[in-house]
Design an enzyme around this catalytic site. Structure first.
Site, PDB file in Angstrom:
ATOM      1  N   VAL A   1       0.869  -1.178   0.000  1.00 45.88           N
ATOM      2  CA  VAL A   1       0.000   0.000   0.000  1.00 45.88           C
ATOM      3  C   VAL A   1       0.906   1.228   0.000  1.00 45.88           C
ATOM      4  O   VAL A   1       1.863   1.306   0.788  1.00 45.88           O
ATOM      5  CB  VAL A   1      -0.931  -0.003   1.228  1.00 45.88           C
ATOM      6  CG1 VAL A   1      -1.708   1.308   1.327  1.00 45.88           C
ATOM      7  CG2 VAL A   1      -1.896  -1.177   1.149  1.00 45.88           C
TER       8      VAL A   1
ATOM      9  N   ARG B   1      -5.335   3.026   6.349  1.00 43.35           N
ATOM     10  CA  ARG B   1      -6.754   3.315   6.088  1.00 43.35           C
ATOM     11  C   ARG B   1      -7.531   2.067   5.689  1.00 43.35           C
ATOM     12  O   ARG B   1      -8.636   2.172   5.135  1.00 43.35           O
ATOM     13  CB  ARG B   1      -6.872   4.317   4.951  1.00 43.35           C
ATOM     14  CG  ARG B   1      -6.108   5.598   5.187  1.00 43.35           C
ATOM     15  CD  ARG B   1      -6.628   6.625   4.229  1.00 43.35           C
ATOM     16  NE  ARG B   1      -5.640   7.630   3.920  1.00 43.35           N
ATOM     17  CZ  ARG B   1      -5.838   8.591   3.043  1.00 43.35           C
ATOM     18  NH1 ARG B   1      -6.976   8.649   2.374  1.00 43.35           N
ATOM     19  NH2 ARG B   1      -4.915   9.496   2.813  1.00 43.35           N
ATOM     20  N   GLY B   2      -6.930   0.904   5.908  1.00 46.51           N
ATOM     21  CA  GLY B   2      -7.662  -0.340   5.662  1.00 46.51           C
ATOM     22  C   GLY B   2      -7.537  -0.891   4.255  1.00 46.51           C
ATOM     23  O   GLY B   2      -8.169  -1.904   3.935  1.00 46.51           O
TER      24      GLY B   2
ATOM     25  N   ARG C   1      -6.081  -4.465   4.298  1.00 51.28           N
ATOM     26  CA  ARG C   1      -7.146  -5.395   4.722  1.00 51.28           C
ATOM     27  C   ARG C   1      -8.081  -5.708   3.563  1.00 51.28           C
ATOM     28  O   ARG C   1      -8.424  -6.852   3.320  1.00 51.28           O
ATOM     29  CB  ARG C   1      -7.978  -4.780   5.840  1.00 51.28           C
ATOM     30  CG  ARG C   1      -7.383  -4.905   7.185  1.00 51.28           C
ATOM     31  CD  ARG C   1      -8.268  -4.265   8.243  1.00 51.28           C
ATOM     32  NE  ARG C   1      -7.563  -4.337   9.502  1.00 51.28           N
ATOM     33  CZ  ARG C   1      -7.477  -5.421  10.241  1.00 51.28           C
ATOM     34  NH1 ARG C   1      -8.078  -6.532   9.873  1.00 51.28           N
ATOM     35  NH2 ARG C   1      -6.769  -5.420  11.350  1.00 51.28           N
TER      36      ARG C   1
ATOM     37  N   GLU D   1       5.743 -14.990   2.542  1.00 51.75           N
ATOM     38  CA  GLU D   1       6.989 -14.742   3.266  1.00 51.75           C
ATOM     39  C   GLU D   1       6.996 -13.290   3.728  1.00 51.75           C
ATOM     40  O   GLU D   1       6.488 -12.418   3.012  1.00 51.75           O
ATOM     41  CB  GLU D   1       8.213 -14.942   2.364  1.00 51.75           C
ATOM     42  CG  GLU D   1       8.694 -16.360   2.261  1.00 51.75           C
ATOM     43  CD  GLU D   1       8.126 -17.044   1.037  1.00 51.75           C
ATOM     44  OE1 GLU D   1       7.701 -16.331   0.116  1.00 51.75           O
ATOM     45  OE2 GLU D   1       8.081 -18.289   1.009  1.00 51.75           O
TER      46      GLU D   1
ATOM     47  N   ASN E   1       9.266  -6.753   9.870  1.00 53.01           N
ATOM     48  CA  ASN E   1       8.082  -6.032   9.369  1.00 53.01           C
ATOM     49  C   ASN E   1       6.880  -6.290  10.280  1.00 53.01           C
ATOM     50  O   ASN E   1       5.918  -6.968   9.924  1.00 53.01           O
ATOM     51  CB  ASN E   1       7.790  -6.462   7.926  1.00 53.01           C
ATOM     52  CG  ASN E   1       6.852  -5.504   7.214  1.00 53.01           C
ATOM     53  OD1 ASN E   1       6.203  -4.676   7.851  1.00 53.01           O
ATOM     54  ND2 ASN E   1       6.769  -5.620   5.902  1.00 53.01           N
TER      55      ASN E   1
ATOM     56  N   TYR F   1      -1.204  -9.855   9.069  1.00 57.96           N
ATOM     57  CA  TYR F   1      -1.363 -11.251   8.625  1.00 57.96           C
ATOM     58  C   TYR F   1      -1.911 -12.115   9.774  1.00 57.96           C
ATOM     59  O   TYR F   1      -2.775 -12.963   9.560  1.00 57.96           O
ATOM     60  CB  TYR F   1      -0.029 -11.807   8.117  1.00 57.96           C
ATOM     61  CG  TYR F   1       0.499 -11.080   6.899  1.00 57.96           C
ATOM     62  CD1 TYR F   1      -0.368 -10.652   5.898  1.00 57.96           C
ATOM     63  CD2 TYR F   1       1.853 -10.817   6.731  1.00 57.96           C
ATOM     64  CE1 TYR F   1       0.102  -9.978   4.777  1.00 57.96           C
ATOM     65  CE2 TYR F   1       2.332 -10.149   5.606  1.00 57.96           C
ATOM     66  CZ  TYR F   1       1.449  -9.730   4.645  1.00 57.96           C
ATOM     67  OH  TYR F   1       1.915  -9.064   3.544  1.00 57.96           O
TER      68      TYR F   1
HETATM   69  C1  COA Z   1       2.056  -3.585   5.545  1.00 57.22           C
HETATM   70  C2  COA Z   1       1.088  -2.759   4.680  1.00 57.22           C
HETATM   71  C3  COA Z   1       0.707  -3.591   3.455  1.00 57.22           C
HETATM   72  C4  COA Z   1      -0.161  -2.410   5.506  1.00 57.22           C
HETATM   73  O1  COA Z   1      -1.025  -1.654   4.657  1.00 57.22           O
HETATM   74  P1  COA Z   1      -2.129  -0.647   5.263  1.00 57.22           P
HETATM   75  O2  COA Z   1      -3.088  -0.337   4.165  1.00 57.22           O
HETATM   76  O3  COA Z   1      -1.435   0.471   5.916  1.00 57.22           O
HETATM   77  O4  COA Z   1      -2.818  -1.568   6.348  1.00 57.22           O
HETATM   78  P2  COA Z   1      -4.305  -1.376   6.898  1.00 57.22           P
HETATM   79  O5  COA Z   1      -4.643   0.066   6.983  1.00 57.22           O
HETATM   80  O6  COA Z   1      -5.213  -2.269   6.123  1.00 57.22           O
HETATM   81  O7  COA Z   1      -4.108  -1.905   8.372  1.00 57.22           O
HETATM   82  C5  COA Z   1      -4.178  -3.274   8.635  1.00 57.22           C
HETATM   83  C6  COA Z   1      -3.429  -3.616   9.896  1.00 57.22           C
HETATM   84  O8  COA Z   1      -2.036  -3.344   9.688  1.00 57.22           O
HETATM   85  C7  COA Z   1      -1.461  -2.985  10.932  1.00 57.22           C
HETATM   86  N1  COA Z   1      -1.061  -1.577  10.873  1.00 57.22           N
HETATM   87  C8  COA Z   1      -1.450  -0.627   9.976  1.00 57.22           C
HETATM   88  N2  COA Z   1      -0.854   0.547  10.256  1.00 57.22           N
HETATM   89  C9  COA Z   1      -0.045   0.308  11.346  1.00 57.22           C
HETATM   90  C10 COA Z   1       0.855   1.117  12.107  1.00 57.22           C
HETATM   91  N3  COA Z   1       1.064   2.421  11.830  1.00 57.22           N
HETATM   92  N4  COA Z   1       1.517   0.539  13.128  1.00 57.22           N
HETATM   93  C11 COA Z   1       1.352  -0.764  13.421  1.00 57.22           C
HETATM   94  N5  COA Z   1       0.483  -1.577  12.752  1.00 57.22           N
HETATM   95  C12 COA Z   1      -0.200  -1.041  11.721  1.00 57.22           C
HETATM   96  C13 COA Z   1      -2.533  -3.157  11.965  1.00 57.22           C
HETATM   97  O9  COA Z   1      -2.568  -4.516  12.386  1.00 57.22           O
HETATM   98  C14 COA Z   1      -3.763  -2.839  11.143  1.00 57.22           C
HETATM   99  O10 COA Z   1      -4.896  -3.309  11.770  1.00 57.22           O
HETATM  100  P3  COA Z   1      -6.023  -2.229  12.289  1.00 57.22           P
HETATM  101  O11 COA Z   1      -6.663  -1.714  11.048  1.00 57.22           O
HETATM  102  O12 COA Z   1      -6.925  -3.079  13.126  1.00 57.22           O
HETATM  103  O13 COA Z   1      -5.280  -1.182  13.057  1.00 57.22           O
HETATM  104  C15 COA Z   1       1.729  -1.401   4.258  1.00 57.22           C
HETATM  105  O14 COA Z   1       2.210  -0.772   5.401  1.00 57.22           O
HETATM  106  C16 COA Z   1       2.830  -1.533   3.244  1.00 57.22           C
HETATM  107  O15 COA Z   1       2.588  -1.657   2.045  1.00 57.22           O
HETATM  108  N6  COA Z   1       4.075  -1.468   3.715  1.00 57.22           N
HETATM  109  C17 COA Z   1       5.227  -1.520   2.819  1.00 57.22           C
HETATM  110  C18 COA Z   1       5.254  -2.780   2.008  1.00 57.22           C
HETATM  111  C19 COA Z   1       5.163  -4.024   2.863  1.00 57.22           C
HETATM  112  O16 COA Z   1       5.815  -4.133   3.899  1.00 57.22           O
HETATM  113  N7  COA Z   1       4.383  -5.011   2.379  1.00 57.22           N
HETATM  114  C20 COA Z   1       4.245  -6.290   3.039  1.00 57.22           C
HETATM  115  C21 COA Z   1       5.362  -7.152   2.631  1.00 57.22           C
HETATM  116  S1  COA Z   1       5.183  -8.780   3.284  1.00 57.22           S
END
Ligand code: COA
Length: 155
Positions: free
Chosen positions: A78, A85-86, A89, A110, A115, A122
């Site tokens: 994301v 912002r979900g 999810r 993986e 992270n 997950y």
């Molecule tokens: C990891 C990633 C995919 C999460 O995407 P996101 O859209 O921000 O996640 P969401 O808003 O759907 O949040 C889902 C959950 O992530 C975790 N999360 C999101 N923001 C967080 C933060 N600032 N701190 C800790 N946990 C967080 C929480 O468990 C959250 O659950 P909640 O909605 O109940 O709080 C995103 O941060 C990303 O792309 N990071 C860089 C690339 C990466 O690491 N990809 C995964 C490789 S395996």
């Protein structure tokens, strides 16, 4: 009543024309990003590849390999302005639906042990650690292990 139109969020198949934008986004998210060529190969191979757009803007993308009853989530990202912002999810729900429709019963991925944000997400989706691949990822100094996580895909 708001005078502003609601944003339209769509998860759409990734196409050739998305690749420049996706590769540029990837480079902002990872120290060791997939290249444009890696994404192009993924499309060519027929992986399940998706982009999430909010109106026209790219908010996220992901790639999954489907093989018989197994799904492997190869990439889920994301973009920074859209994080928290979900959208991850929402995309994971989409990947579970797609995997189920294609007959998969278990999903693997993986993730770097460092992270914690992705791992928390997950775990919330039922993924548990099933293994460790030593030295799987390139890192600043040497290499970093990968946690292998798996989740059943409920029917
Ligand atoms: C990891 C990633 C995919 C999460 O995407 P996101 O859209 O921000 O996640 P969401 O808003 O759907 O949040 C889902 C959950 O992530 C975790 N999360 C999101 N923001 C967080 C933060 N600032 N701190 C800790 N946990 C967080 C929480 O468990 C959250 O659950 P909640 O909605 O109940 O709080 C995103 O941060 C990303 O792309 N990071 C860089 C690339 C990466 O690491 N990809 C995964 C490789 S395996």
């Amino acid at each position: 009543m708001s005078i502003w139109p609601q944003s339209v969020v769509r998860v759409e198949p990734m196409r050739q024309r998305d690749l420049d934008e996706v590769a540029a986004a990837e480079a902002t998210l990872f120290d060791f990003p997939w290249t444009r060529g890696n994404f192009a190969d993924s499309l060519q191979t027929g992986h399940s590849a998706w982009v999430c757009r909010v109106d026209r803007a790219l908010a996220g993308y992901g790639i999954m390999l489907l093989a018989l009853d197994e799904a492997h989530l190869l990439n889920l990202s994301v973009l920074k302005p859209w994080q928290g912002r979900g959208y991850a999810r929402g995309m994971l729900r989409h990947f579970f639906r797609t995997a189920r429709r294609n007959g998969a019963t278990r999903m693997y991925l993986e993730v770097r042990p460092s992270n914690s944000r992705a791992i928390a997400l997950y775990q919330d989706f039922g993924f548990v650690r099933v293994g460790l691949r030593r030295g799987y990822y390139p890192a600043g100094e040497g290499r970093e292990d990968a946690l292998v996580m798996a989740s059943d895909i409920p029917p």
